[in-house]
Design a protein around this motif. Structure first.
Motif, PDB file in Angstrom:
ATOM      1  N   THR A 143       0.816  -1.221   0.000  1.00 16.75           N
ATOM      2  CA  THR A 143       0.000   0.000   0.000  1.00 16.75           C
ATOM      3  C   THR A 143       0.846   1.266   0.000  1.00 16.75           C
ATOM      4  O   THR A 143       0.392   2.317  -0.454  1.00 16.75           O
ATOM      5  CB  THR A 143      -0.922   0.027   1.230  1.00 16.75           C
ATOM      6  OG1 THR A 143      -0.117  -0.071   2.421  1.00 16.75           O
ATOM      7  CG2 THR A 143      -1.907  -1.126   1.184  1.00 16.75           C
ATOM      8  N   THR A 144       2.052   1.189   0.515  1.00 18.75           N
ATOM      9  CA  THR A 144       2.936   2.353   0.531  1.00 18.75           C
ATOM     10  C   THR A 144       4.374   1.876   0.650  1.00 18.75           C
ATOM     11  O   THR A 144       4.629   0.730   1.054  1.00 18.75           O
ATOM     12  CB  THR A 144       2.596   3.296   1.705  1.00 18.75           C
ATOM     13  OG1 THR A 144       3.382   4.490   1.607  1.00 18.75           O
ATOM     14  CG2 THR A 144       2.892   2.633   3.041  1.00 18.75           C
ATOM     15  N   ALA A 145       5.305   2.734   0.290  1.00 19.39           N
ATOM     16  CA  ALA A 145       6.721   2.373   0.396  1.00 19.39           C
ATOM     17  C   ALA A 145       7.561   3.640   0.361  1.00 19.39           C
ATOM     18  O   ALA A 145       7.220   4.605  -0.328  1.00 19.39           O
ATOM     19  CB  ALA A 145       7.126   1.435  -0.746  1.00 19.39           C
ATOM     20  N   ILE A 146       8.628   3.635   1.121  1.00 13.87           N
ATOM     21  CA  ILE A 146       9.568   4.751   1.131  1.00 13.87           C
ATOM     22  C   ILE A 146      10.985   4.192   1.153  1.00 13.87           C
ATOM     23  O   ILE A 146      11.200   3.020   1.465  1.00 13.87           O
ATOM     24  CB  ILE A 146       9.358   5.691   2.342  1.00 13.87           C
ATOM     25  CG1 ILE A 146       9.535   4.918   3.653  1.00 13.87           C
ATOM     26  CG2 ILE A 146       8.012   6.375   2.279  1.00 13.87           C
ATOM     27  CD1 ILE A 146       9.525   5.809   4.883  1.00 13.87           C
ATOM     28  N   VAL A 147      11.938   5.062   0.830  1.00 15.92           N
ATOM     29  CA  VAL A 147      13.351   4.670   0.805  1.00 15.92           C
ATOM     30  C   VAL A 147      14.132   5.547   1.765  1.00 15.92           C
ATOM     31  O   VAL A 147      13.936   6.765   1.818  1.00 15.92           O
ATOM     32  CB  VAL A 147      13.928   4.803  -0.621  1.00 15.92           C
ATOM     33  CG1 VAL A 147      15.451   4.722  -0.600  1.00 15.92           C
ATOM     34  CG2 VAL A 147      13.359   3.718  -1.526  1.00 15.92           C
ATOM     35  N   SER A 148      15.010   4.929   2.522  1.00 17.49           N
ATOM     36  CA  SER A 148      15.980   5.651   3.345  1.00 17.49           C
ATOM     37  C   SER A 148      17.340   5.474   2.690  1.00 17.49           C
ATOM     38  O   SER A 148      17.953   4.407   2.804  1.00 17.49           O
ATOM     39  CB  SER A 148      15.993   5.109   4.778  1.00 17.49           C
ATOM     40  OG  SER A 148      17.063   5.684   5.511  1.00 17.49           O
ATOM     41  N   TYR A 179      11.278   0.705   3.126  1.00 16.18           N
ATOM     42  CA  TYR A 179      10.269   0.323   4.108  1.00 16.18           C
ATOM     43  C   TYR A 179       8.946   0.161   3.368  1.00 16.18           C
ATOM     44  O   TYR A 179       8.494   1.076   2.673  1.00 16.18           O
ATOM     45  CB  TYR A 179      10.172   1.372   5.212  1.00 16.18           C
ATOM     46  CG  TYR A 179      11.414   1.417   6.073  1.00 16.18           C
ATOM     47  CD1 TYR A 179      11.503   0.653   7.230  1.00 16.18           C
ATOM     48  CD2 TYR A 179      12.512   2.191   5.700  1.00 16.18           C
ATOM     49  CE1 TYR A 179      12.651   0.675   8.019  1.00 16.18           C
ATOM     50  CE2 TYR A 179      13.666   2.213   6.476  1.00 16.18           C
ATOM     51  CZ  TYR A 179      13.729   1.456   7.628  1.00 16.18           C
ATOM     52  OH  TYR A 179      14.868   1.466   8.406  1.00 16.18           O
ATOM     53  N   ILE A 180       8.335  -1.012   3.518  1.00 13.12           N
ATOM     54  CA  ILE A 180       7.182  -1.400   2.711  1.00 13.12           C
ATOM     55  C   ILE A 180       5.967  -1.583   3.613  1.00 13.12           C
ATOM     56  O   ILE A 180       5.973  -2.419   4.528  1.00 13.12           O
ATOM     57  CB  ILE A 180       7.471  -2.716   1.954  1.00 13.12           C
ATOM     58  CG1 ILE A 180       8.771  -2.585   1.148  1.00 13.12           C
ATOM     59  CG2 ILE A 180       6.305  -3.095   1.054  1.00 13.12           C
ATOM     60  CD1 ILE A 180       9.334  -3.916   0.685  1.00 13.12           C
ATOM     61  N   GLY A 181       4.924  -0.792   3.367  1.00 14.45           N
ATOM     62  CA  GLY A 181       3.686  -0.909   4.128  1.00 14.45           C
ATOM     63  C   GLY A 181       2.705  -1.829   3.425  1.00 14.45           C
ATOM     64  O   GLY A 181       2.531  -1.753   2.202  1.00 14.45           O
ATOM     65  N   LEU A 182       2.062  -2.720   4.194  1.00 22.06           N
ATOM     66  CA  LEU A 182       1.155  -3.720   3.629  1.00 22.06           C
ATOM     67  C   LEU A 182      -0.286  -3.458   4.065  1.00 22.06           C
ATOM     68  O   LEU A 182      -0.535  -2.760   5.055  1.00 22.06           O
ATOM     69  CB  LEU A 182       1.585  -5.122   4.077  1.00 22.06           C
ATOM     70  CG  LEU A 182       3.050  -5.499   3.811  1.00 22.06           C
ATOM     71  CD1 LEU A 182       3.328  -6.898   4.336  1.00 22.06           C
ATOM     72  CD2 LEU A 182       3.380  -5.391   2.326  1.00 22.06           C
ATOM     73  N   ASP A 183      -1.213  -4.062   3.327  1.00 20.73           N
ATOM     74  CA  ASP A 183      -2.626  -3.836   3.627  1.00 20.73           C
ATOM     75  C   ASP A 183      -3.078  -4.537   4.904  1.00 20.73           C
ATOM     76  O   ASP A 183      -4.187  -4.297   5.382  1.00 20.73           O
ATOM     77  CB  ASP A 183      -3.503  -4.273   2.450  1.00 20.73           C
ATOM     78  CG  ASP A 183      -3.384  -5.756   2.132  1.00 20.73           C
ATOM     79  OD1 ASP A 183      -2.444  -6.406   2.640  1.00 20.73           O
ATOM     80  OD2 ASP A 183      -4.221  -6.269   1.359  1.00 20.73           O
ATOM     81  N   ASN A 184      -2.232  -5.384   5.474  1.00 21.95           N
ATOM     82  CA  ASN A 184      -2.585  -6.026   6.747  1.00 21.95           C
ATOM     83  C   ASN A 184      -2.046  -5.238   7.944  1.00 21.95           C
ATOM     84  O   ASN A 184      -2.081  -5.719   9.077  1.00 21.95           O
ATOM     85  CB  ASN A 184      -2.072  -7.466   6.789  1.00 21.95           C
ATOM     86  CG  ASN A 184      -0.551  -7.550   6.653  1.00 21.95           C
ATOM     87  OD1 ASN A 184       0.146  -6.535   6.708  1.00 21.95           O
ATOM     88  ND2 ASN A 184      -0.042  -8.763   6.461  1.00 21.95           N
ATOM     89  N   GLY A 185      -1.527  -4.049   7.661  1.00 22.53           N
ATOM     90  CA  GLY A 185      -1.043  -3.187   8.733  1.00 22.53           C
ATOM     91  C   GLY A 185       0.416  -3.373   9.084  1.00 22.53           C
ATOM     92  O   GLY A 185       0.965  -2.610   9.879  1.00 22.53           O
ATOM     93  N   GLN A 186       1.064  -4.367   8.504  1.00 23.40           N
ATOM     94  CA  GLN A 186       2.463  -4.616   8.829  1.00 23.40           C
ATOM     95  C   GLN A 186       3.387  -3.738   7.987  1.00 23.40           C
ATOM     96  O   GLN A 186       3.040  -3.310   6.888  1.00 23.40           O
ATOM     97  CB  GLN A 186       2.812  -6.092   8.607  1.00 23.40           C
ATOM     98  CG  GLN A 186       2.095  -7.043   9.554  1.00 23.40           C
ATOM     99  CD  GLN A 186       2.714  -8.422   9.533  1.00 23.40           C
ATOM    100  OE1 GLN A 186       3.935  -8.565   9.480  1.00 23.40           O
ATOM    101  NE2 GLN A 186       1.873  -9.445   9.573  1.00 23.40           N
ATOM    102  N   MET A 187       4.570  -3.490   8.528  1.00 24.49           N
ATOM    103  CA  MET A 187       5.608  -2.747   7.828  1.00 24.49           C
ATOM    104  C   MET A 187       6.837  -3.636   7.732  1.00 24.49           C
ATOM    105  O   MET A 187       7.338  -4.129   8.748  1.00 24.49           O
ATOM    106  CB  MET A 187       5.951  -1.455   8.572  1.00 24.49           C
ATOM    107  CG  MET A 187       7.081  -0.642   7.952  1.00 24.49           C
ATOM    108  SD  MET A 187       6.631   0.155   6.396  1.00 24.49           S
ATOM    109  CE  MET A 187       5.587   1.486   6.997  1.00 24.49           C
TER     110      MET A 187
END
Length: 554
Positions: free
Chosen positions: A424-429, A436-444
């Motif tokens: 559902t979302t993702a960002i890069v450091s 960092y990958i956000g999932l539809d089950n609430g997990q990162m």
């Protein structure tokens, strides 16, 4: 992480019914159901991201037409099809394409030049030998695809190849251009003219060539029609000739002032008839000064200002003074070319003064064609990384590809099993080299990134995860206009009532309510930038003020 087929016993990921997939969208009786609005939007978002990335790589000209068939890489250039089983990257193709372009007349001109001593060869063949030597030194024959730091000789050679390709693919590659390139006395001017043509095509201009074989009357090099504004311009390109450079053994200046020919060249450009607005390009052709503001820029601006005051007001043009001096430093890497733009009798373009951010925004919008040209010049040569505009990590190594937002994957659940989830979302450091990958089950989840993947992100931060995200935008701390422009873009779709609510503490509320939406957005964003400047100044004040020390008596 891998992309899986949907488990038929999983909750249906394609809609919000909550049913098992096999009893919902996965049921054979429902296979004909039209896609949902969300699915259509997802595919549309991916299309926009792919097209943006392609344009970032290839510019706004005609897309590169290519395909892989039976081990052959096929590339269509205009009405001609080229193919090879050895092309892995666009650079491979361009290296072959330029040879075919120079063999159009049936002569093996390149081989003839290579028989000469290096110093006597045509500059193109000197650049070619530098490319061959660099590849021999750096490439590992056991690896199919490799990256290496190109020297300026390689930049010159592949840049010329790309400009020839762009011309043939988007307009026409006239035989006269090849003839003039081979002629050492005409090479420099033609080389720069092709460089200008390539920049204009990448910037989104449709070129219309003139009949270069007709010498009965004077004409500009070609005309260019902006895809952004629809305006037509007549183009003239001039380069300063320097004795001993790019084959100029005669008729080259010995002056050390890069602007010595500027007035003469601009006057010559104005003598060419033009029915529409003009674009005049002049290259000062001088060694590049890395890390400092080139001294020629101030002299060029002063000469242009003096010329402007001495000429009639009807002589109008956007003038671009460049220094594309890669050829001065053939064995070096990463030299910085430079360019300035000047509005010749165009009072609200490139003129010094104190302007509000909103005024700068309006002026840029009015003269957007010139700004897009400058962007293309700054990016030169901007060779594409892949044939289709994909990330190299996807085109060349799918095991390393980043996740696509909206796609469903199988992830390691940490217990030896597979957890299906939609990204559902993702960002890069970047400092951590992690995503960092956000999932539809609430997990990162987190995932390490290779250097190659980080490079892909740096090239395309806004489309790295398959959709357009406003991330990766970097502004210098004092780049108030860059920040303002981004804020305007971000707020332009805001509801008017939302903006007015945010500005309810501002004075003159009736006047605010009467403003057109764009004016309201710009005024609000000017306020944001002003507040950020205040915070920055306050922070600097606190940093520079030494702490007070209490005495023992207190």
């Amino acid at each position: 992480m891998r992309k899986n087929k949907i488990n038929r016993n999983s909750v249906c990921p394609k809609c919000t019914s909550g049913k098992k997939y096999k009893h919902c969208c996965g049921h054979h009786s429902k296979q004909h159901i039209s896609p949902t609005q969300a699915q259509v939007q997802t595919h549309y978002d991916r299309h926009l991201a792919n097209e943006l990335r392609r344009q970032q790589q290839q510019g706004r000209g005609r897309p590169m037409l290519s395909a892989k068939l039976n081990g052959q890489q096929i590339v269509a250039v205009g009405n001609t099809v080229f193919s090879s089983d050895s092309w892995k990257t666009p650079a491979d193709f361009l290296g072959s394409y330029i040879k075919s372009a120079f063999a159009r007349d049936g002569r093996d001109w390149g081989t003839e030049e290579l028989k000469k001593p290096f110093a006597e060869r045509h500059p193109i063949l000197q650049w070619y030998q530098s490319l061959c030597e660099l590849q021999q030194k750096t490439l590992d024959a056991s690896k199919e695809i490799q990256e290496y730091a190109a020297t300026n000789a390689v930049t010159c050679y592949l840049g010329l190849a790309y400009n020839l390709y762009l011309l043939q693919h988007n307009v026409e590659l006239q035989d006269i251009y090849i003839k003039r390139l081979k002629d050492i006395h005409n090479f420099q001017g033609t080389y720069y003219e092709l460089m200008v043509a390539g920049c204009l095509i990448r910037a989104g201009f449709k070129l219309e060539l003139e009949d270069e074989t007709n010498n009965e009357f004077k004409h500009c090099e070609f005309s260019a029609i902006s895809l952004t504004t629809g305006k037509k311009y007549w183009v003239e390109a001039k380069a300063r000739s320097v004795a001993g450079v790019l084959g100029k053994s005669v008729n080259g200046t010995i002056s050390k002032d890069p602007t010595s020919s500027l007035s003469k060249q601009i006057n010559a450009a104005f003598k060419k008839p033009a029915a529409d607005e003009r674009l005049i390009f002049v290259d000062v052709n001088t060694p590049i000064e890395n890390g400092v503001m080139p001294a020629w820029i101030e002299r060029a601006n002063k000469k242009l200002e003096q010329m402007e005051s001495d000429t009639p007001d009807d002589k109008k043009a956007y003038v671009f003074v460049t220094n594309m001096g890669f050829h001065w430093h053939p064995e070096e890497q990463k030299v910085s070319h430079a360019a300035i733009a000047f509005g010749f009798h165009i009072p609200d373009f490139s003129k010094a003064g104190h302007y509000r951010l909103s005024e700068i925004y309006r002026m840029k919008k009015k003269h957007i064609d010139a700004h897009e040209i400058m962007d293309a010049i700054k990016e030169y040569p901007a060779l594409p990384n892949t044939f289709d505009g994909q990330l190299p990590s996807i085109a060349y190594d799918r095991e390393e590809a980043p996740p696509i937002i909206g796609e469903r994957y199988g992830f390691d659940d940490g217990k030896g099993g597979v957890m299906e989830a939609t990204v559902t979302t993702a960002i890069v450091s970047e400092p951590e080299k992690r995503m960092y990958i956000g999932l539809d089950n609430g997990q990162m989840l987190t995932r390490e990134m290779s250097d190659r993947l980080v490079q892909d992100y740096q090239r395309h931060p806004d489309t790295f995860f398959g959709v357009i995200l406003e991330q990766g935008k970097r502004f210098e701390e004092d780049d108030d206009y860059g920040f303002f422009e981004q804020m305007v873009k971000n707020h332009m779709d805001y509801e008017r009532d939302n903006l007015l609510n945010r500005m309810k503490g501002w004075p003159n509320q009736d006047a605010l309510k009467a403003l057109p939406h764009e004016e309201l957005v710009m005024l609000y964003c000017e306020g944001l930038v002003a507040r950020i400047k205040e915070m920055r100044e306050e922070r600097q004040k606190n940093i520079s003020t030494p702490p007070a020390h209490l005495s023992d008596k207190q």
